[in-house]
Design an enzyme around this catalytic site. Sequence first.
Site, PDB file in Angstrom:
ATOM      1  N   CYS A 147       0.617  -1.241  -0.086  1.00  0.00           N
ATOM      2  CA  CYS A 147       0.226   0.091   0.102  1.00  0.00           C
ATOM      3  C   CYS A 147       1.010   1.260  -0.191  1.00  0.00           C
ATOM      4  O   CYS A 147       1.170   1.585   1.137  1.00  0.00           O
ATOM      5  CB  CYS A 147      -0.937   0.057   1.114  1.00  0.00           C
ATOM      6  SG  CYS A 147      -2.032   1.634   1.338  1.00  0.00           S
ATOM      7  N   CYS A 150      -0.411   3.891   2.053  1.00  0.00           N
ATOM      8  CA  CYS A 150      -0.331   3.971   3.587  1.00  0.00           C
ATOM      9  C   CYS A 150       1.142   4.290   3.988  1.00  0.00           C
ATOM     10  O   CYS A 150       1.315   5.050   4.965  1.00  0.00           O
ATOM     11  CB  CYS A 150      -0.448   2.543   3.888  1.00  0.00           C
ATOM     12  SG  CYS A 150      -2.112   1.955   3.382  1.00  0.00           S
ATOM     13  N   ASP A 151       2.299   3.702   3.279  1.00  0.00           N
ATOM     14  CA  ASP A 151       3.583   3.659   3.454  1.00  0.00           C
ATOM     15  C   ASP A 151       4.572   4.751   2.660  1.00  0.00           C
ATOM     16  O   ASP A 151       5.411   5.028   3.408  1.00  0.00           O
ATOM     17  CB  ASP A 151       4.111   2.075   3.511  1.00  0.00           C
ATOM     18  CG  ASP A 151       3.177   1.332   4.387  1.00  0.00           C
ATOM     19  OD1 ASP A 151       2.691   2.052   5.373  1.00  0.00           O
ATOM     20  OD2 ASP A 151       3.246   0.019   4.219  1.00  0.00           O
TER      21      ASP A 151
END
Length: 324
Positions: A147, A150-151
Amino acid sequence: MNVENKTTTPKGDIEKVKCLIIGSGPAGYTAAIYAARANLSPVIIEGMQPGGQLTTTTEIDNFPGYPEGITGTEMMADLKKQAERFGTDCRWGLVTSVDFSSYPHKVVVDGNKTIEAESVILGTGATAKYLGLETETTYAGSGVSACATCDGFFYRGKDVAVVGGGDTAAEEATYLAGLCNKVYLIVRKPFLRASKAMQDRVNRTENIEVLYEHNTKEITGDGVVEGVTLIKRLGHDDEQEVKIKVDGFFLAIGHTPNSGFFKQFITTDANGYVITEPDSTRTNVPGVFACGDLKDSVYRQAVTSAGSGCMAAIDAEKFLAERE
Ligand code: NDP
């Protein structure tokens, strides 16, 4: 409009509900909005990732009604709010097993709470796929991610690699390019599968280098990801090992439908996508309906998921009306 929640009083440990929705992506929440407005008093079990996959995306520009775009997290919060406005009972929890062999259907939440449902709407979506390399597990959380949104933040100013040639890979690569120094897009074919618009975005982005006909052999590093070894196809039966230095390795190679926990009862295709009757959300089990990415391997858009969630609620309402 104020709708009273009519979930029946628990009898022993078993709670009885008219309409149980499993999964809280655009499909689940839209089903809830329609079911609540039809007085089905829906209970929604939100799963491990309330809001579903969209909470891991950044800007959504193609959902009708948001002319300026909206973040995935905000959109899902809006959908939840709308479902609750009509009386949906939204619960955090994970469905651990089901029994669709008798009626009413039985659903176990968190391994210990049984709910008997007159109708069940499955909207459990899909989960990101991994390549299956041992080193993906070794470096999970230490440089390997499925992701980017997200990261990606953790890789500001660094070099990273994204694997995949579809819209997700193209989108994640362009997103990361805005944060990182350089992005390698590792594509196993000599072309991208992504839409023309996404391909253009990739090609216009200076710090993305597309490595066509490359496959990942292994991820390397001392405790954290420091590089990737690739195999470049040179022609018939010829290949070359290529090493790139990266701090992050992002998977974007598609998804697997989350149908494992009910597969015993519900017919799926070879890839695990639920099969529904044509032009409906009816599964092979009367009173069980499926919507969203769980049953759609083709369109997989938030708006199509929401549309099929609406269909599932209408199908459930019709099913319950016919039983009365
Ligand atoms: P796709 O299935 O479309 O693409 C998967 C990509 O990963 C393909 O390029 C595939 O290669 C590659 N791949 C699969 N397995 C491997 C492997 N083992 N090693 C290397 N590469 C591999 O998945 P997406 O998640 O990209 O998209 C899913 C759907 O969602 C699509 O319909 C897409 O259009 C849609 N989508 C739409 C967006 C939007 O409109 N904003 C954003 C994101 C997704 P190959 O081509 O060789 O099969």
